[in-house]
Design a protein around this motif. Structure first.
Motif, PDB file in Angstrom:
ATOM      1  N   GLU A  79       0.835  -1.199   0.000  1.00 33.37           N
ATOM      2  CA  GLU A  79       0.000   0.000   0.000  1.00 33.37           C
ATOM      3  C   GLU A  79       0.872   1.252   0.000  1.00 33.37           C
ATOM      4  O   GLU A  79       2.017   1.222   0.415  1.00 33.37           O
ATOM      5  CB  GLU A  79      -0.876   0.027   1.255  1.00 33.37           C
ATOM      6  N   LEU A  80       0.287   2.371  -0.404  1.00 30.60           N
ATOM      7  CA  LEU A  80       0.989   3.647  -0.322  1.00 30.60           C
ATOM      8  C   LEU A  80       1.095   4.116   1.131  1.00 30.60           C
ATOM      9  O   LEU A  80       2.066   4.749   1.511  1.00 30.60           O
ATOM     10  CB  LEU A  80       0.240   4.715  -1.124  1.00 30.60           C
ATOM     11  N   GLU A  81       0.132   3.784   1.945  1.00 30.13           N
ATOM     12  CA  GLU A  81       0.029   4.366   3.277  1.00 30.13           C
ATOM     13  C   GLU A  81       1.155   4.048   4.251  1.00 30.13           C
ATOM     14  O   GLU A  81       1.618   4.947   4.927  1.00 30.13           O
ATOM     15  CB  GLU A  81      -1.322   3.998   3.906  1.00 30.13           C
ATOM     16  N   PRO A  82       1.623   2.803   4.417  1.00 37.09           N
ATOM     17  CA  PRO A  82       2.626   2.603   5.462  1.00 37.09           C
ATOM     18  C   PRO A  82       3.997   3.207   5.135  1.00 37.09           C
ATOM     19  O   PRO A  82       4.886   3.197   5.962  1.00 37.09           O
ATOM     20  CB  PRO A  82       2.730   1.082   5.595  1.00 37.09           C
ATOM     21  N   TRP A  83       4.168   3.773   3.962  1.00 41.80           N
ATOM     22  CA  TRP A  83       5.442   4.337   3.547  1.00 41.80           C
ATOM     23  C   TRP A  83       5.718   5.645   4.285  1.00 41.80           C
ATOM     24  O   TRP A  83       4.798   6.410   4.603  1.00 41.80           O
ATOM     25  CB  TRP A  83       5.412   4.598   2.042  1.00 41.80           C
ATOM     26  N   SER A  84       6.970   5.899   4.538  1.00 45.75           N
ATOM     27  CA  SER A  84       7.394   7.186   5.088  1.00 45.75           C
ATOM     28  C   SER A  84       8.820   7.451   4.608  1.00 45.75           C
ATOM     29  O   SER A  84       9.507   6.539   4.131  1.00 45.75           O
ATOM     30  CB  SER A  84       7.350   7.171   6.621  1.00 45.75           C
ATOM     31  N   ARG A  85       9.252   8.673   4.760  1.00 44.49           N
ATOM     32  CA  ARG A  85      10.637   9.012   4.402  1.00 44.49           C
ATOM     33  C   ARG A  85      11.623   8.187   5.222  1.00 44.49           C
ATOM     34  O   ARG A  85      12.661   7.783   4.721  1.00 44.49           O
ATOM     35  CB  ARG A  85      10.886  10.506   4.600  1.00 44.49           C
TER      36      ARG A  85
ATOM     37  N   LEU B 275      11.697   9.376  -6.260  1.00 46.45           N
ATOM     38  CA  LEU B 275      10.785   8.581  -5.443  1.00 46.45           C
ATOM     39  C   LEU B 275       9.399   9.215  -5.373  1.00 46.45           C
ATOM     40  O   LEU B 275       8.380   8.534  -5.513  1.00 46.45           O
ATOM     41  CB  LEU B 275      11.347   8.382  -4.036  1.00 46.45           C
ATOM     42  N   TYR B 276       9.354  10.536  -5.183  1.00 47.27           N
ATOM     43  CA  TYR B 276       8.060  11.208  -5.139  1.00 47.27           C
ATOM     44  C   TYR B 276       7.373  11.188  -6.506  1.00 47.27           C
ATOM     45  O   TYR B 276       6.150  11.090  -6.588  1.00 47.27           O
ATOM     46  CB  TYR B 276       8.199  12.639  -4.600  1.00 47.27           C
ATOM     47  N   TRP B 277       8.135  11.261  -7.579  1.00 45.33           N
ATOM     48  CA  TRP B 277       7.538  11.156  -8.909  1.00 45.33           C
ATOM     49  C   TRP B 277       6.910   9.772  -9.087  1.00 45.33           C
ATOM     50  O   TRP B 277       5.778   9.662  -9.565  1.00 45.33           O
ATOM     51  CB  TRP B 277       8.579  11.402 -10.006  1.00 45.33           C
ATOM     52  N   LEU B 278       7.643   8.725  -8.701  1.00 39.77           N
ATOM     53  CA  LEU B 278       7.113   7.359  -8.819  1.00 39.77           C
ATOM     54  C   LEU B 278       5.834   7.188  -8.004  1.00 39.77           C
ATOM     55  O   LEU B 278       4.858   6.599  -8.475  1.00 39.77           O
ATOM     56  CB  LEU B 278       8.164   6.339  -8.370  1.00 39.77           C
TER      57      LEU B 278
ATOM     58  N   ARG C  86      -1.750   8.404  -9.361  1.00 38.85           N
ATOM     59  CA  ARG C  86      -2.605   8.867 -10.467  1.00 38.85           C
ATOM     60  C   ARG C  86      -3.017   7.757 -11.419  1.00 38.85           C
ATOM     61  O   ARG C  86      -4.136   7.760 -11.927  1.00 38.85           O
ATOM     62  CB  ARG C  86      -1.877   9.949 -11.275  1.00 38.85           C
ATOM     63  N   ASN C  87      -2.110   6.815 -11.685  1.00 38.79           N
ATOM     64  CA  ASN C  87      -2.333   5.848 -12.766  1.00 38.79           C
ATOM     65  C   ASN C  87      -2.416   4.397 -12.323  1.00 38.79           C
ATOM     66  O   ASN C  87      -2.677   3.529 -13.144  1.00 38.79           O
ATOM     67  CB  ASN C  87      -1.187   5.955 -13.787  1.00 38.79           C
ATOM     68  N   GLY C  88      -2.116   4.123 -11.070  1.00 38.62           N
ATOM     69  CA  GLY C  88      -2.054   2.732 -10.630  1.00 38.62           C
ATOM     70  C   GLY C  88      -0.744   2.111 -11.109  1.00 38.62           C
ATOM     71  O   GLY C  88       0.144   2.790 -11.621  1.00 38.62           O
ATOM     72  N   ARG C  89      -0.658   0.826 -10.956  1.00 40.65           N
ATOM     73  CA  ARG C  89       0.554   0.107 -11.343  1.00 40.65           C
ATOM     74  C   ARG C  89       0.698   0.118 -12.863  1.00 40.65           C
ATOM     75  O   ARG C  89      -0.249  -0.148 -13.594  1.00 40.65           O
ATOM     76  CB  ARG C  89       0.467  -1.327 -10.841  1.00 40.65           C
ATOM     77  N   ALA C  90       1.883   0.441 -13.337  1.00 42.61           N
ATOM     78  CA  ALA C  90       2.144   0.466 -14.782  1.00 42.61           C
ATOM     79  C   ALA C  90       1.985  -0.938 -15.350  1.00 42.61           C
ATOM     80  O   ALA C  90       2.251  -1.935 -14.677  1.00 42.61           O
ATOM     81  CB  ALA C  90       3.554   0.985 -15.051  1.00 42.61           C
ATOM     82  N   GLU C  91       1.559  -1.013 -16.589  1.00 42.30           N
ATOM     83  CA  GLU C  91       1.355  -2.309 -17.231  1.00 42.30           C
ATOM     84  C   GLU C  91       2.666  -3.037 -17.488  1.00 42.30           C
ATOM     85  O   GLU C  91       2.694  -4.258 -17.554  1.00 42.30           O
ATOM     86  CB  GLU C  91       0.596  -2.133 -18.545  1.00 42.30           C
TER      87      GLU C  91
END
Length: 122
Positions: free
Chosen positions: A24-30, A53-56, A62-67
């Motif tokens: 998930e995106l949520e448990p991530w931190s710097r 990292l912030y761009w990724l 915005r787009n979900g996992r890339a194909e």
């Protein structure tokens, strides 16, 4: 090592896949990203590494996992073209800007993102 028994008995404990990518995106931190960078031998992350990292993370949000890895590389390379594009990204993340970058960004890598360490720089 991944313990499937723990995942089956208590799915709340399962935050990473077997390759250490966060689900998930949520448990991530710097702090999590910086700790992982130290474990991978990168030391303190630079401003530019944080920018990647912030761009990724933003792209994933915005787009979900890339194909595919190819699709994600085609999206990120122009953003960093002025700095050197793909070569620059490999300098920042020697284990692969997609596999290592996604791992540090706390997002799942796209399929075929098992980019090998780049040998361009000896």
């Amino acid at each position: 090592m991944f313990d499937i028994n723990k995942a089956l008995t208590d799915p709340e404990l399962l935050t990473h896949d077997p390759e250490s990518n966060l689900y998930e995106l949520e448990p991530w931190s710097r702090e999590i990203a910086q700790d992982q960078a130290h474990l991978e031998g990168l030391g303190e992350l630079s401003k530019m590494q944080w920018r990647v990292l912030y761009w990724l993370r933003g792209h994933f949000r915005r787009n979900g996992r890339a194909e595919s890895a190819h699709q994600l590389m085609r999206a990120i390379e122009p953003v960093f073209a002025k700095e050197g594009g793909r070569r620059f990204l490999y300098r920042l993340f020697p284990q692969g800007p997609l596999s290592q970058g996604c791992r540090l960004a706390g997002i799942p890598p796209p399929p075929q993102a098992g980019d090998a360490p780049c040998s361009w720089f000896g």
